[in-house]
Enzyme design. Structure first.
Site, mmCIF file in Angstrom:
data_model
loop_
_atom_site.group_PDB
_atom_site.id
_atom_site.type_symbol
_atom_site.label_atom_id
_atom_site.label_comp_id
_atom_site.label_asym_id
_atom_site.label_seq_id
_atom_site.Cartn_x
_atom_site.Cartn_y
_atom_site.Cartn_z
ATOM 1 N N GLU A 20 7.026 -11.043 -7.691
ATOM 2 C CA GLU A 20 7.668 -12.356 -7.842
ATOM 3 C C GLU A 20 6.923 -13.214 -8.856
ATOM 4 O OE1 GLU A 20 6.748 -10.787 -5.147
ATOM 5 O OE2 GLU A 20 7.998 -11.223 -3.403
ATOM 6 N N CYS A 46 5.378 -13.218 -0.339
ATOM 7 C CA CYS A 46 4.151 -13.712 0.288
ATOM 8 C C CYS A 46 4.004 -15.221 0.041
ATOM 9 C CB CYS A 46 2.932 -12.954 -0.234
ATOM 10 S SG CYS A 46 2.337 -13.519 -1.837
ATOM 11 N N GLU A 71 -0.916 -3.698 -9.585
ATOM 12 C CA GLU A 71 -2.173 -3.672 -8.827
ATOM 13 C C GLU A 71 -3.354 -3.400 -9.747
ATOM 14 O OE1 GLU A 71 -1.616 -1.028 -5.469
ATOM 15 O OE2 GLU A 71 -0.295 -2.494 -4.502
ATOM 16 N N CYS A 94 1.728 -9.992 -7.679
ATOM 17 C CA CYS A 94 2.970 -9.621 -6.990
ATOM 18 C C CYS A 94 4.142 -9.622 -7.975
ATOM 19 C CB CYS A 94 3.286 -10.620 -5.885
ATOM 20 S SG CYS A 94 2.149 -10.611 -4.502
HETATM 21 N N1 THU Z 1 3.538 -7.648 -3.015
HETATM 22 C C1 THU Z 1 4.471 -8.169 -3.855
HETATM 23 O O1 THU Z 1 4.661 -7.693 -4.981
HETATM 24 N N2 THU Z 1 5.193 -9.226 -3.420
HETATM 25 C C2 THU Z 1 5.023 -9.836 -2.222
HETATM 26 O O2 THU Z 1 5.622 -10.878 -1.964
HETATM 27 C C3 THU Z 1 4.132 -9.235 -1.226
HETATM 28 C C4 THU Z 1 3.246 -8.147 -1.707
HETATM 29 C C5 THU Z 1 2.742 -6.487 -3.496
HETATM 30 C C6 THU Z 1 1.292 -6.775 -3.698
HETATM 31 C C7 THU Z 1 0.688 -5.409 -3.539
HETATM 32 O O3 THU Z 1 0.743 -4.720 -4.769
HETATM 33 C C8 THU Z 1 1.595 -4.705 -2.556
HETATM 34 O O4 THU Z 1 2.803 -5.459 -2.528
HETATM 35 C C9 THU Z 1 1.050 -4.605 -1.152
HETATM 36 O O5 THU Z 1 0.651 -5.830 -0.672
#
Ligand code: THU
Length: 141
Positions: free
Chosen positions: A64, A96, A53, A62
């Site tokens: 992935e 996502c 983040e 993310c």
């Molecule tokens: N996040 C992921 O790492 N992968 C996903 O497929 C969905 C969301 C992370 C992004 C962010 O740091 C946290 O989860 C909350 O959305």
């Protein structure tokens, strides 16, 4: 998985690798830690990723996509065999839409996606069930 489906050694060790990556998640804002492990054809060790983040929220990546970026950087034109995604949720959390589109660049429709948490893999899906109609300007060979 309630013992219904037997997980291969590769899946079990990738699951452990995803959990380790999840521990390194940088998520001070959402506190939502995600770990991913991408098994690539012809590569023994799974390539991992965690969510990273940023104070400028939109700069967040993310888990992935972190794994995909690493995998391509290290191995070139990858052929993903399966993906593991782990979160702290009891219910399985799917990747996502942005990550699914990023995966569609390399993954085939039938690629298994294993979803889980600290305790276990709780669900197995096929890539095409998560994103049935990805944008592709060419066919994945
Ligand atoms: N996040 C992921 O790492 N992968 C996903 O497929 C969905 C969301 C992370 C992004 C962010 O740091 C946290 O989860 C909350 O959305």
């Amino acid at each position: 998985m309630n013992g219904i489906m037997k997980l291969t050694k590769d899946v079990q060790s990738a699951f452990k690798a995803a959990l380790k990556a999840r521990q390194r998640s940088h998520s001070p804002y959402s506190k939502f830690k995600v770990g991913a492990a991408l098994k690539i054809k012809g590569v023994a060790e799974p390539v991992t990723g965690c969510n990273v983040e940023n104070a400028s929220f939109g700069a967040t990546i993310c888990a992935e996509r972190a794994a995909i970026g690493r995998a391509v950087s290290e191995h070139g034109r990858i052929k993903p065999e399966f993906l593991i995604v782990v979160t702290g949720e009891k219910k399985p959390t799917v990747p996502c839409g942005l990550c699914l589109q990023a995966l569609a660049e390399f993954a085939g429709d039938d690629m298994p996606v294993y979803l889980g948490n600290e305790k276990a893999i709780t669900k197995i899906m096929r890539f095409k069930d998560l994103l049935p109609n990805p944008f592709r300007s060419f066919k994945v060979k």
